[in-house]
Design a protein around this motif. Structure first.
Motif, short mmCIF file in Angstrom:
data_model
loop_
_atom_site.label_atom_id
_atom_site.label_comp_id
_atom_site.label_asym_id
_atom_site.label_seq_id
_atom_site.Cartn_x
_atom_site.Cartn_y
_atom_site.Cartn_z
N PHE A 172 0.85 -1.11 -0.16
CA PHE A 172 0.09 0.00 0.02
C PHE A 172 0.77 1.27 -0.02
CE2 PHE A 172 -2.34 3.30 2.36
CZ PHE A 172 -3.38 3.54 1.37
N ASP A 173 0.69 2.23 -0.89
CA ASP A 173 1.37 3.07 -1.18
C ASP A 173 0.70 4.44 -0.55
OD1 ASP A 173 2.69 5.59 -1.86
OD2 ASP A 173 2.60 5.12 -3.90
N PRO A 174 0.76 4.76 0.55
CA PRO A 174 -0.01 5.94 1.18
C PRO A 174 -0.02 7.22 0.28
CG PRO A 174 1.87 5.83 2.53
CD PRO A 174 1.86 4.56 1.52
N GLN A 175 0.88 7.52 -0.22
CA GLN A 175 1.10 8.83 -1.02
C GLN A 175 0.29 8.91 -2.05
OE1 GLN A 175 5.30 9.93 -1.83
NE2 GLN A 175 4.64 11.75 -3.10
N ASN A 176 0.21 7.77 -2.89
CA ASN A 176 -0.61 7.83 -4.04
C ASN A 176 -2.03 6.97 -3.79
OD1 ASN A 176 1.09 8.98 -6.07
ND2 ASN A 176 2.60 7.26 -5.41
N ALA A 177 -2.16 6.20 -2.66
CA ALA A 177 -3.28 5.45 -2.05
C ALA A 177 -3.51 4.52 -3.38
CB ALA A 177 -4.55 6.61 -2.39
N ALA A 178 -2.44 3.76 -3.39
CA ALA A 178 -2.24 2.67 -4.44
C ALA A 178 -2.04 1.28 -3.63
CB ALA A 178 -1.18 2.97 -5.56
N ILE A 179 -2.80 0.34 -4.35
CA ILE A 179 -2.55 -1.10 -3.69
C ILE A 179 -2.09 -1.97 -4.69
CG2 ILE A 179 -3.93 -2.80 -2.52
CD1 ILE A 179 -5.89 -0.61 -1.56
N SER A 180 -1.22 -2.94 -4.22
CA SER A 180 -0.72 -3.98 -5.06
C SER A 180 -0.70 -5.28 -4.42
CB SER A 180 0.58 -3.59 -5.74
OG SER A 180 1.11 -4.63 -6.22
N SER A 181 -0.83 -6.37 -5.30
CA SER A 181 -0.61 -7.95 -4.79
C SER A 181 0.73 -8.40 -5.05
CB SER A 181 -1.87 -8.57 -4.94
OG SER A 181 -1.88 -9.07 -6.42
N GLU A 182 1.44 -7.57 -5.83
CA GLU A 182 2.57 -8.33 -6.15
C GLU A 182 3.45 -9.10 -5.39
OE1 GLU A 182 6.84 -6.72 -8.55
OE2 GLU A 182 5.32 -5.23 -7.94
N ARG A 183 3.62 -8.60 -4.13
CA ARG A 183 4.75 -9.17 -3.14
C ARG A 183 3.91 -10.46 -2.46
NH1 ARG A 183 7.44 -4.10 0.01
NH2 ARG A 183 8.41 -3.07 -1.81
N ASP A 208 -0.14 -0.49 10.69
CA ASP A 208 0.94 0.06 9.95
C ASP A 208 0.88 -0.78 8.49
OD1 ASP A 208 1.52 -2.57 10.86
OD2 ASP A 208 3.61 -2.04 11.77
N HIS A 209 0.05 -1.84 8.39
CA HIS A 209 0.06 -2.38 6.95
C HIS A 209 -1.22 -2.67 6.67
CE1 HIS A 209 0.98 -6.17 9.03
NE2 HIS A 209 0.37 -6.52 8.33
N LEU A 210 -1.56 -3.01 5.46
CA LEU A 210 -2.83 -3.37 4.79
C LEU A 210 -2.74 -4.88 4.73
CD1 LEU A 210 -5.63 -3.12 3.60
CD2 LEU A 210 -4.59 -2.63 1.26
N MET A 211 -3.60 -5.75 5.58
CA MET A 211 -3.41 -7.02 5.45
C MET A 211 -4.12 -7.57 4.42
SD MET A 211 -6.59 -8.39 7.89
CE MET A 211 -6.19 -7.87 9.46
N ALA A 212 -3.68 -8.85 3.82
CA ALA A 212 -3.83 -9.56 2.49
C ALA A 212 -5.10 -10.54 2.88
CB ALA A 212 -2.74 -10.02 1.98
N SER A 213 -5.67 -10.74 4.22
CA SER A 213 -6.52 -11.81 4.32
C SER A 213 -7.51 -11.79 3.32
CB SER A 213 -7.09 -11.51 5.84
OG SER A 213 -8.06 -12.45 6.03
#
Length: 294
Positions: A48-59, A85-90
């Motif tokens: 999760f990139d808070p500066q751009n409010a962008a989410i990715s599942s790459e990792r 502090d992080h967005l959970m992937a559940s």
């Protein structure tokens, strides 16, 4: 992101691979029964990139590819608490794998508190977004490995520890590495007194129990220790520090800490297992951020 493997020590001992998330200092775990190759994922992080409010599942997808390459068959998606502090992937993992997800039952109390902070009176129904809400003392299995749930409040009021087999415990935001100490407990619902009690309960496990923590922020991150090492060398509680002294030190330290930069963004998602808001009329999704409350 890099990984490190802690090998099984034999019967009733899981194989553990920790994956370090550079952006948040979080450690994500793949826990495998070496006999059956059945496995669980614990505290996996969406990018999760808070500066751009962008989410990715790459990792996350990279961890899944690793599990497949090792012959680990995921049967549980586990979290220890609603992370700040992080967005959970559940939710993503549940949709991708079709496997049950779980967290502690006191997430219901955390959700009730944060409905007020976000002024979302009808938001957050953990029973809808998680398949299992574990109580203190609940048990289940990863393959043939028994798992016991311990309530480990303090960092949050509903944090839980997973004790897997006879020599591994996933202790999330309680302990840090011995040279760093313990985790903060100044978020809403946190308590230094309760964290001390949780730490002492973990230290009552057999001394060679491997302890796997939730975070490390050092230049060379590490995330595994033992009960024996924490008893002797933890700079906050090792050597039998009295509760009053611990609470004074922990609370003084917490007063110097800023909020995590993702906290107000991700908690409203993590209380839904990381599920994103419904699309609005324009087809986009939106977060609600409280102003001047913290």
């Amino acid at each position: 992101m890099f990984s490190r493997t802690s090998r099984s020590n034999g019967a009733q001992s899981p194989e553990v691979v920790g994956f370090y998330d550079d952006d948040t200092g979080s450690i994500q775990y793949l826990v495998t029964d070496p006999d059956t190759r059945k496995a669980a994922l614990i505290d996996v992080v969406m990018t999760f990139d808070p500066q751009n409010a962008a989410i990715s599942s790459e990792r996350v997808d990279a961890i899944l590819r690793f599990a497949e390459s090792e012959g680990s068959e995921i049967e549980w998606i586990l979290d220890t608490h609603p992370h700040a502090d992080h967005l959970m992937a559940s939710s993503y993992l549940k949709e991708r794998l079709g496997k049950p997800n779980a967290i502690g039952e006191k997430v219901k109390d955390i959700a009730a508190m944060w409905r007020d902070y976000y002024h979302l009176p009808d938001a957050f129904d953990p029973a809808q977004d998680f398949d299992h809400l574990f109580a203190d003392g609940d048990t289940f299995k990863i393959g043939n490995l028994p798992v016991r749930v311990m309530l480990s409040a303090g960092h949050t009021l509903g944090s839980i520890t997973y004790v897997v087999g006879d020599d591994a415990a996933f202790v999330h935001d309680t302990f840090m590495q011995p040279s760093v100490g313990t985790s903060r407990c100044d978020f809403p619902g946190g308590s230094a007194e309760e964290l001390y009690d949780s730490l002492k309960s973990i230290l009552a496990l057999p001394e060679m129990t491997r302890l796997f923590i939730g975070h490390d922020y050092e230049d060379t991150p590490a995330w595994e220790s033992t009960v024996a090492e924490q008893r002797r060398h933890n700079i906050h509680i090792g050597g039998g520090v009295h509760k009053d002294a611990y609470v004074q030190k922990r609370e003084a330290r917490d007063k110097t800490l800023a909020l995590p930069d993702r906290m107000l963004h991700v908690l409203q998602l993590n209380l839904r297992a990381g599920r994103l808001p419904d699309d609005e009329a324009d087809g986009a999704q939106y977060l609600k951020i409280p102003l001047n409350k913290f």
